[in-house]
Enzyme design. Sequence first.
Site, PDB file in Angstrom:
ATOM      1  N   HIS A   1      26.163 -38.600  12.356  1.00 45.85           N
ATOM      2  CA  HIS A   1      26.337 -39.603  11.461  1.00 45.85           C
ATOM      3  C   HIS A   1      27.776 -39.385  10.994  1.00 45.85           C
ATOM      4  O   HIS A   1      27.932 -39.696   9.801  1.00 45.85           O
ATOM      5  CB  HIS A   1      25.628 -39.909  10.786  1.00 45.85           C
ATOM      6  CG  HIS A   1      24.383 -40.885  11.549  1.00 45.85           C
ATOM      7  ND1 HIS A   1      24.752 -42.266  11.719  1.00 45.85           N
ATOM      8  CD2 HIS A   1      23.210 -40.470  11.913  1.00 45.85           C
ATOM      9  CE1 HIS A   1      23.680 -42.411  12.848  1.00 45.85           C
ATOM     10  NE2 HIS A   1      22.350 -41.677  12.152  1.00 45.85           N
TER      11      HIS A   1
ATOM     12  N   TRP B   1      -3.672  -2.685  -1.710  1.00 44.29           N
ATOM     13  CA  TRP B   1      -3.813  -3.615  -1.750  1.00 44.29           C
ATOM     14  C   TRP B   1      -4.613  -4.666  -0.817  1.00 44.29           C
ATOM     15  O   TRP B   1      -4.265  -4.374   0.064  1.00 44.29           O
ATOM     16  CB  TRP B   1      -2.713  -4.374  -2.062  1.00 44.29           C
ATOM     17  CG  TRP B   1      -2.116  -5.156  -3.186  1.00 44.29           C
ATOM     18  CD1 TRP B   1      -3.307  -6.523  -3.598  1.00 44.29           C
ATOM     19  CD2 TRP B   1      -1.444  -5.645  -3.953  1.00 44.29           C
ATOM     20  NE1 TRP B   1      -2.775  -7.221  -4.074  1.00 44.29           N
ATOM     21  CE2 TRP B   1      -1.348  -6.830  -4.696  1.00 44.29           C
ATOM     22  CE3 TRP B   1       0.064  -5.258  -4.304  1.00 44.29           C
ATOM     23  CZ2 TRP B   1      -0.374  -6.985  -5.392  1.00 44.29           C
ATOM     24  CZ3 TRP B   1       0.722  -5.645  -4.248  1.00 44.29           C
ATOM     25  CH2 TRP B   1       0.889  -7.283  -5.337  1.00 44.29           C
TER      26      TRP B   1
ATOM     27  N   CYS C   1       0.653  -1.091   0.292  1.00 45.57           N
ATOM     28  CA  CYS C   1      -0.011   0.353   0.218  1.00 45.57           C
ATOM     29  C   CYS C   1       1.346   1.119  -0.308  1.00 45.57           C
ATOM     30  O   CYS C   1       1.823   1.666   0.907  1.00 45.57           O
ATOM     31  CB  CYS C   1      -1.066   0.238   0.754  1.00 45.57           C
ATOM     32  SG  CYS C   1      -2.109  -1.726   0.862  1.00 45.57           S
TER      33      CYS C   1
ATOM     34  N   ASN D   1      -1.880   1.378   6.640  1.00 47.84           N
ATOM     35  CA  ASN D   1      -0.678   0.417   5.907  1.00 47.84           C
ATOM     36  C   ASN D   1      -0.824  -0.999   6.861  1.00 47.84           C
ATOM     37  O   ASN D   1       0.200  -0.236   7.718  1.00 47.84           O
ATOM     38  CB  ASN D   1       0.364   0.506   5.401  1.00 47.84           C
ATOM     39  CG  ASN D   1       1.237  -0.196   4.015  1.00 47.84           C
ATOM     40  OD1 ASN D   1       0.202  -1.733   3.835  1.00 47.84           O
ATOM     41  ND2 ASN D   1       1.906  -0.536   3.479  1.00 47.84           N
ATOM     42  N   GLY D   2      -1.089  -2.039   6.516  1.00 48.23           N
ATOM     43  CA  GLY D   2      -0.858  -3.085   7.384  1.00 48.23           C
ATOM     44  C   GLY D   2      -2.256  -3.815   8.197  1.00 48.23           C
ATOM     45  O   GLY D   2      -2.493  -4.092   7.095  1.00 48.23           O
TER      46      GLY D   2
ATOM     47  N   LYS E   1      22.516 -12.848  -9.894  1.00 49.90           N
ATOM     48  CA  LYS E   1      21.098 -12.587  -8.938  1.00 49.90           C
ATOM     49  C   LYS E   1      20.371 -13.687  -9.894  1.00 49.90           C
ATOM     50  O   LYS E   1      19.322 -14.675  -9.322  1.00 49.90           O
ATOM     51  CB  LYS E   1      20.188 -10.614  -9.178  1.00 49.90           C
ATOM     52  CG  LYS E   1      18.766 -11.288  -8.699  1.00 49.90           C
ATOM     53  CD  LYS E   1      19.144 -10.815  -7.055  1.00 49.90           C
ATOM     54  CE  LYS E   1      18.292 -10.931  -5.972  1.00 49.90           C
ATOM     55  NZ  LYS E   1      17.785 -10.930  -4.945  1.00 49.90           N
TER      56      LYS E   1
ATOM     57  N   GLU F   1      19.349 -22.744   5.105  1.00 52.78           N
ATOM     58  CA  GLU F   1      19.229 -21.381   4.635  1.00 52.78           C
ATOM     59  C   GLU F   1      20.421 -20.499   5.320  1.00 52.78           C
ATOM     60  O   GLU F   1      21.095 -19.919   4.227  1.00 52.78           O
ATOM     61  CB  GLU F   1      17.734 -21.095   4.924  1.00 52.78           C
ATOM     62  CG  GLU F   1      17.400 -19.973   3.929  1.00 52.78           C
ATOM     63  CD  GLU F   1      18.412 -18.870   2.507  1.00 52.78           C
ATOM     64  OE1 GLU F   1      18.230 -17.189   2.541  1.00 52.78           O
ATOM     65  OE2 GLU F   1      18.146 -20.229   1.976  1.00 52.78           O
TER      66      GLU F   1
ATOM     67  N   LYS G   1      23.427 -18.570   3.576  1.00 55.17           N
ATOM     68  CA  LYS G   1      23.315 -17.192   3.128  1.00 55.17           C
ATOM     69  C   LYS G   1      24.869 -16.573   4.325  1.00 55.17           C
ATOM     70  O   LYS G   1      25.564 -15.705   3.458  1.00 55.17           O
ATOM     71  CB  LYS G   1      22.545 -16.679   4.371  1.00 55.17           C
ATOM     72  CG  LYS G   1      20.939 -15.510   4.073  1.00 55.17           C
ATOM     73  CD  LYS G   1      20.698 -15.049   2.765  1.00 55.17           C
ATOM     74  CE  LYS G   1      20.151 -15.335   2.254  1.00 55.17           C
ATOM     75  NZ  LYS G   1      20.545 -16.714   0.559  1.00 55.17           N
TER      76      LYS G   1
ATOM     77  N   GLU H   1      27.872 -16.918   1.344  1.00 53.65           N
ATOM     78  CA  GLU H   1      27.541 -16.017  -0.189  1.00 53.65           C
ATOM     79  C   GLU H   1      27.935 -15.238   0.393  1.00 53.65           C
ATOM     80  O   GLU H   1      28.589 -14.945  -1.204  1.00 53.65           O
ATOM     81  CB  GLU H   1      26.378 -17.108  -0.929  1.00 53.65           C
ATOM     82  CG  GLU H   1      24.999 -16.126   0.076  1.00 53.65           C
ATOM     83  CD  GLU H   1      23.375 -16.362  -0.514  1.00 53.65           C
ATOM     84  OE1 GLU H   1      23.696 -17.093  -2.232  1.00 53.65           O
ATOM     85  OE2 GLU H   1      22.722 -16.362  -0.808  1.00 53.65           O
TER      86      GLU H   1
ATOM     87  N   ARG I   1       4.344  -0.978  -7.233  1.00 57.47           N
ATOM     88  CA  ARG I   1       3.968  -1.738  -6.033  1.00 57.47           C
ATOM     89  C   ARG I   1       2.813  -2.291  -6.200  1.00 57.47           C
ATOM     90  O   ARG I   1       2.732  -3.605  -5.511  1.00 57.47           O
ATOM     91  CB  ARG I   1       4.307  -1.145  -4.666  1.00 57.47           C
ATOM     92  CG  ARG I   1       6.093  -0.659  -4.684  1.00 57.47           C
ATOM     93  CD  ARG I   1       5.928   0.503  -2.689  1.00 57.47           C
ATOM     94  NE  ARG I   1       6.368   1.403  -3.150  1.00 57.47           N
ATOM     95  CZ  ARG I   1       7.789   0.457  -2.290  1.00 57.47           C
ATOM     96  NH1 ARG I   1       7.802  -1.020  -1.788  1.00 57.47           N
ATOM     97  NH2 ARG I   1       9.035   1.271  -2.082  1.00 57.47           N
TER      98      ARG I   1
END
Length: 614
Positions: free
Chosen positions: A510, A75, A2, A101-102, A609, A487, A491, A494, A27
Amino acid sequence: MCGIVGYIGSREASAVVVGGLKRLEYRGYDSAGVAVLAQNGHIELRRDVGKLSNLQATLQEAPLSGHIGIGHTRWATHGAPSQRNAHPHVSMNGRVVVVHNGIVENFLSLREELEAEGVRFESDTDTEVIVQMVERYLEAGESLETAVRRTLRQLKGANAVVVMSIDRPDTLLCARLGNAGGITLGLGQDEMFIASDIPAILDYTREMVFLESRQMARLTRHAYVVTDLDGRPVRAEVHSIGWDPVSAAKGEFKHFMQKEIFEQPQALIDTVRGRVDFENGRVYLPEMNLTPELAQRIQKLIIIACGTSYYSGLAGKFMFESIARLPTEVAYASEFRYYDPIIDEGTAVLAITQSGETADTLAACELAKEMGATLWSIVNAVGSQSTRISHGYIPMQAGPEIGVASTKAFTTSLVDQYLLACALGELRGAVSAARLRQLVDDLAQLPNLAGQVLDHDDEYEAMAWHFFKAHNFLYLGRGINYAVAREGALKLKEISYIHAEGYPAGEMKHGPIALIDETMPVVALATQDHLYDKMISQIQQAKARNGVVLAVATEGDEAIRQETDYVFYVPATPPLLAPVVNTIPLQLFAYHVAVRLGCDVDQPRNLAKSVTVE
């Protein structure tokens, strides 16, 4: 997201506001509106559904004139896209107008309370409870600022609010609750601006103040005051935004990656907008083209992805199997074509891809389609090849992600899978109405929970100083948090170039346990779920080998301090959504380690990217 714009000064407010909304148009939104305090002392309102051009046409036919105004591009979260649900919203007696907004998590109980007092609601939105509550306190004799503060203190969730009232025709009030829905103040000469993001007001000023969580600002055309929600003055830093587009886009942040980590609460709100009916407990995914017949026909789901998206799929498997009772496999897209996958018309293949143009993923999609699978995709770039070749797709709605290391595209893709699992579960008859209601209610809390993690950024920065000299890390998780471990390790490696491995905690003994000593930190995902006791056992085994353990744990778990060396606390989160919250500390930890080492966090070496070659 929004868009919010506010103005007070000598210019025509409607022109400034609509122009600012235009700069936020990329947006996405489904309706737009503007409210101006006219010369006659009344609030005048124009709203329309669809593109801003529709609102502009309405304003040409019925212009607004006044020097203080607010506007919004919406939105939908609560209530379908329509003129009656478009912002701004005016109170019953016309004294107050609000844009917001929220997600107001407790809007149903607040609405019921107001309706019992005789308040008439004109929309289906959660926003309207805010404006009606402010007016209720005004009618009781409170000042505008007190009325707004009392209202804000009752709201649950992450929200940004701007208020205008005929009671104070020289004033705009705005506030931020939580880390979703940013509020930027633009400081001009005898004029002031409010925006949800910098680009909306860059044409008028480069001097800006960014509200922090639970701060409120009062603006007149000549001055501004920032306070906390109890009215205590706050010293707000003024930021001078550079004239070059890159600096302007970064705003108050040092790097795009940092900015995108902090955008996650807002990205999560945007991800559920228009897709979740919080009042009735339903999920809608129109671009997926789902039917009960198709949902019943699908007997197996295969998730294909690369890198971060693959780890998102590992978590998604738990969602699809738990909610939709749909057997799910997860495959690297780069390997999918080479192991002769078993696919038939009862198979759905779900591609997760931020760019929608990843070569390995597209090749796997083409193969799946040729073999008769129903092809779906979750993608951030609508219009990309992945969306064009799929039978159905879900836009991530994460917004632009400039940093090479994916952050908000990971967390939003987790929520997209959760939404798809809910939709399939309902269509397949695999989830009861009561459980679906709870699953949807859990989503309403998520942006605020993510924002609470971001409130502790200084702790992650301090922790980076303890660990930036390490050469190896082991990340451990069980169940759905195994995906978070993978993940988190990715991070770190990379962007800081430190070797790190994510491993199922139960597999530590193991093999990987041989690596553990005082020089190899262990990061353990040990939040309080059904596998908590087993994770404590893995931590104890690591400590017995002189390992240094950093745990991600649930707030209030003081016992874990006795078992570990360091702790990142996160708020208690519903189990299937826990990866969204639990991954954020690891993103920030990796970011601060990389910054401490002097690495280029936005453009790590050897990485791109979008990988458009095999």
